[in-house]
Design an enzyme around this catalytic site. Sequence first.
Site, PDB file in Angstrom:
ATOM      1  N   PRO A   1       0.860  -1.346   0.007  1.00  0.00           N
ATOM      2  CA  PRO A   1      -0.071   0.093  -0.358  1.00  0.00           C
ATOM      3  C   PRO A   1       0.499   1.226   0.025  1.00  0.00           C
ATOM      4  CG  PRO A   1      -0.779  -1.479   1.670  1.00  0.00           C
ATOM      5  CD  PRO A   1       0.561  -2.025   0.869  1.00  0.00           C
ATOM      6  N   TYR A   2       0.143   2.402  -1.079  1.00  0.00           N
ATOM      7  CA  TYR A   2       1.615   3.386  -0.474  1.00  0.00           C
ATOM      8  C   TYR A   2      -0.731   4.605  -0.018  1.00  0.00           C
ATOM      9  CZ  TYR A   2       2.672   7.891  -2.295  1.00  0.00           C
ATOM     10  OH  TYR A   2       3.632   9.219  -2.841  1.00  0.00           O
TER      11      TYR A   2
END
Length: 73
Positions: A2-3
């Site tokens: 995830p970013y």
Amino acid sequence: MPYVNIKITREGASADQKRELIAGVTGLLQRVLGKNPATTVVTIDEVDFENWGIGGLPVLDYRAAQAAKEPPR
């Protein structure tokens, strides 16, 4: 991996506040989606007031308009 990119206006968020945001978002992704904190990336961008607009107005003008609408406390 995830970013998450958090954008806030440049108003002096402290290093501790940013640390708390990073930890909180990372923990939320782990709790809700089962994401690995070791591979979760969180960035915080601070945006100058003149580069942020809401409702067709620069943010400071928008805030002033909203404050004028608020009833006295």
